[in-house]
Enzyme design. Sequence first.
Site, PDB file in Angstrom:
ATOM      1  N   GLU A 127       0.848  -1.201   0.000  1.00 27.70           N
ATOM      2  CA  GLU A 127       0.000   0.000   0.000  1.00 27.70           C
ATOM      3  C   GLU A 127       0.881   1.248   0.000  1.00 27.70           C
ATOM      4  O   GLU A 127       1.979   1.255   0.574  1.00 27.70           O
ATOM      5  CB  GLU A 127      -0.919  -0.066   1.238  1.00 27.70           C
ATOM      6  CG  GLU A 127      -1.717   1.174   1.560  1.00 27.70           C
ATOM      7  CD  GLU A 127      -2.791   1.538   0.541  1.00 27.70           C
ATOM      8  OE1 GLU A 127      -2.457   1.599  -0.659  1.00 27.70           O
ATOM      9  OE2 GLU A 127      -3.932   1.810   0.947  1.00 27.70           O
ATOM     10  N   ASP A 128       0.393   2.309  -0.607  1.00 25.10           N
ATOM     11  CA  ASP A 128       1.182   3.536  -0.711  1.00 25.10           C
ATOM     12  C   ASP A 128       1.268   4.281   0.614  1.00 25.10           C
ATOM     13  O   ASP A 128       2.347   4.577   1.102  1.00 25.10           O
ATOM     14  CB  ASP A 128       0.631   4.463  -1.806  1.00 25.10           C
ATOM     15  CG  ASP A 128      -0.863   4.761  -1.653  1.00 25.10           C
ATOM     16  OD1 ASP A 128      -1.533   4.190  -0.755  1.00 25.10           O
ATOM     17  OD2 ASP A 128      -1.386   5.584  -2.433  1.00 25.10           O
ATOM     18  N   ASP A 131      -3.173   6.328   6.560  1.00 24.37           N
ATOM     19  CA  ASP A 131      -3.551   7.595   7.174  1.00 24.37           C
ATOM     20  C   ASP A 131      -4.417   7.243   8.383  1.00 24.37           C
ATOM     21  O   ASP A 131      -3.901   6.817   9.414  1.00 24.37           O
ATOM     22  CB  ASP A 131      -4.288   8.399   6.088  1.00 24.37           C
ATOM     23  CG  ASP A 131      -4.661   9.798   6.494  1.00 24.37           C
ATOM     24  OD1 ASP A 131      -3.923  10.405   7.267  1.00 24.37           O
ATOM     25  OD2 ASP A 131      -5.703  10.299   6.016  1.00 24.37           O
ATOM     26  N   PHE A 180      -0.887  16.719   3.208  1.00 21.88           N
ATOM     27  CA  PHE A 180      -1.366  15.970   2.044  1.00 21.88           C
ATOM     28  C   PHE A 180      -0.237  15.874   1.026  1.00 21.88           C
ATOM     29  O   PHE A 180       0.267  16.873   0.543  1.00 21.88           O
ATOM     30  CB  PHE A 180      -2.612  16.604   1.421  1.00 21.88           C
ATOM     31  CG  PHE A 180      -3.301  15.647   0.493  1.00 21.88           C
ATOM     32  CD1 PHE A 180      -4.212  14.719   0.986  1.00 21.88           C
ATOM     33  CD2 PHE A 180      -2.992  15.628  -0.860  1.00 21.88           C
ATOM     34  CE1 PHE A 180      -4.812  13.795   0.140  1.00 21.88           C
ATOM     35  CE2 PHE A 180      -3.592  14.705  -1.712  1.00 21.88           C
ATOM     36  CZ  PHE A 180      -4.501  13.791  -1.214  1.00 21.88           C
ATOM     37  N   ARG A 193       0.449  11.874 -10.106  1.00 25.80           N
ATOM     38  CA  ARG A 193       1.011  10.531  -9.864  1.00 25.80           C
ATOM     39  C   ARG A 193       2.402  10.400 -10.484  1.00 25.80           C
ATOM     40  O   ARG A 193       3.245   9.668  -9.977  1.00 25.80           O
ATOM     41  CB  ARG A 193       0.102   9.439 -10.460  1.00 25.80           C
ATOM     42  CG  ARG A 193      -1.229   9.265  -9.729  1.00 25.80           C
ATOM     43  CD  ARG A 193      -1.905   7.956 -10.170  1.00 25.80           C
ATOM     44  NE  ARG A 193      -3.316   7.947  -9.855  1.00 25.80           N
ATOM     45  CZ  ARG A 193      -3.839   7.627  -8.657  1.00 25.80           C
ATOM     46  NH1 ARG A 193      -3.043   7.294  -7.666  1.00 25.80           N
ATOM     47  NH2 ARG A 193      -5.143   7.641  -8.473  1.00 25.80           N
TER      48      ARG A 193
HETATM   49  P1  5GP Z   1      -6.859   5.698   5.361  1.00 22.32           P
HETATM   50  O1  5GP Z   1      -7.991   4.772   5.137  1.00 22.32           O
HETATM   51  O2  5GP Z   1      -5.661   5.038   6.014  1.00 22.32           O
HETATM   52  O3  5GP Z   1      -7.264   6.957   6.056  1.00 22.32           O
HETATM   53  O4  5GP Z   1      -6.454   6.257   3.968  1.00 22.32           O
HETATM   54  C1  5GP Z   1      -5.599   5.653   3.139  1.00 22.32           C
HETATM   55  C2  5GP Z   1      -5.889   6.099   1.718  1.00 22.32           C
HETATM   56  O5  5GP Z   1      -6.237   7.503   1.663  1.00 22.32           O
HETATM   57  C3  5GP Z   1      -4.662   5.941   0.919  1.00 22.32           C
HETATM   58  O6  5GP Z   1      -4.629   4.690   0.296  1.00 22.32           O
HETATM   59  C4  5GP Z   1      -4.772   7.081  -0.054  1.00 22.32           C
HETATM   60  O7  5GP Z   1      -5.552   6.672  -1.145  1.00 22.32           O
HETATM   61  C5  5GP Z   1      -5.510   8.153   0.675  1.00 22.32           C
HETATM   62  N1  5GP Z   1      -4.600   9.130   1.316  1.00 22.32           N
HETATM   63  C6  5GP Z   1      -4.422   9.356   2.646  1.00 22.32           C
HETATM   64  N2  5GP Z   1      -3.533  10.330   2.870  1.00 22.32           N
HETATM   65  C7  5GP Z   1      -3.105  10.723   1.655  1.00 22.32           C
HETATM   66  C8  5GP Z   1      -2.154  11.722   1.223  1.00 22.32           C
HETATM   67  O8  5GP Z   1      -1.505  12.445   1.983  1.00 22.32           O
HETATM   68  N3  5GP Z   1      -1.997  11.844  -0.123  1.00 22.32           N
HETATM   69  C9  5GP Z   1      -2.676  11.076  -1.020  1.00 22.32           C
HETATM   70  N4  5GP Z   1      -2.435  11.285  -2.320  1.00 22.32           N
HETATM   71  N5  5GP Z   1      -3.572  10.137  -0.650  1.00 22.32           N
HETATM   72  C10 5GP Z   1      -3.777   9.959   0.670  1.00 22.32           C
HETATM   73 MG    MG Z   2      -3.925   3.801  -1.353  1.00 21.72          MG
END
Ligand code: 5GP
Ligand code: MG
Length: 208
Positions: A127-128, A131, A180, A193
């Site tokens: 996973e990238d 958050d 972000f 991207r």
């Molecule tokens: P979570 O469910 O952990 O809150 O969110 C994870 C997903 O939210 C990531 O896979 C990504 O798609 C998006 N996301 C959360 N923070 C960021 C950020 O700082 N930049 C970007 N581009 N996407 C984010």
């Molecule tokens: Mg993601």
Amino acid sequence: MRTPPVDVRDRPPYAVDQFRVKADYRSDLDGVLVPEGEIVSRIEGMADEISRVYRRRDGADLYALCVLKGAMRFFGALTPRLDLDRPFSEGVVRADRYVGGEGPSERAEVKWLEPDSIAGKDILVVEDVIDEGYTLATLLDQLANLDPNSVEVAVLFDKIARRQTAVDVAFTGFLIPDEFVVGYGLDYDERYRNLRHLGVLDEAVMRE
Ligand code: 5GP
Ligand code: MG
């Protein structure tokens, strides 16, 4: 045993003009948080660590699962650098909390899981960014229902201060601040991207 993530939470971003950044992205960024070279070097370290862990562990075939779209770059750099002693295959999945134009939900919509590829395998979820944690929590729930032998998570960037739900992440690339970020596969509204570095998006762009 595990190498700690690289912590850049208190490191000020580099000025964008110290790097080669596409002209139409320059004014949208507040800085470069992690340059591409540092990302790739860390991914090499993670690949060694992941390989070591699976070499020491008895188990099943390894199936690496790329969480689209953000993890495309990370996945593409990571898996060719793995050095394993067991059969290896790859797949993709989509997991999206931001569907239907509404605010983020606590459950993600997960698409394209292939049950036959998962049952009985050791699964490495790639996973990238993590958050709040809901995206991975949802995906891990759904994977557990498909009877894998084991599941581990590799995440490139962790915004750890924002976590709302516990997720066990075995391999973490970088701890990053609550900003972000875009680039190295991560988007804002499908843009950025192909920015090579991880950059901080200017808040003004998100208000437009
Ligand atoms: P979570 O469910 O952990 O809150 O969110 C994870 C997903 O939210 C990531 O896979 C990504 O798609 C998006 N996301 C959360 N923070 C960021 C950020 O700082 N930049 C970007 N581009 N996407 C984010
Ligand atoms: Mg993601």
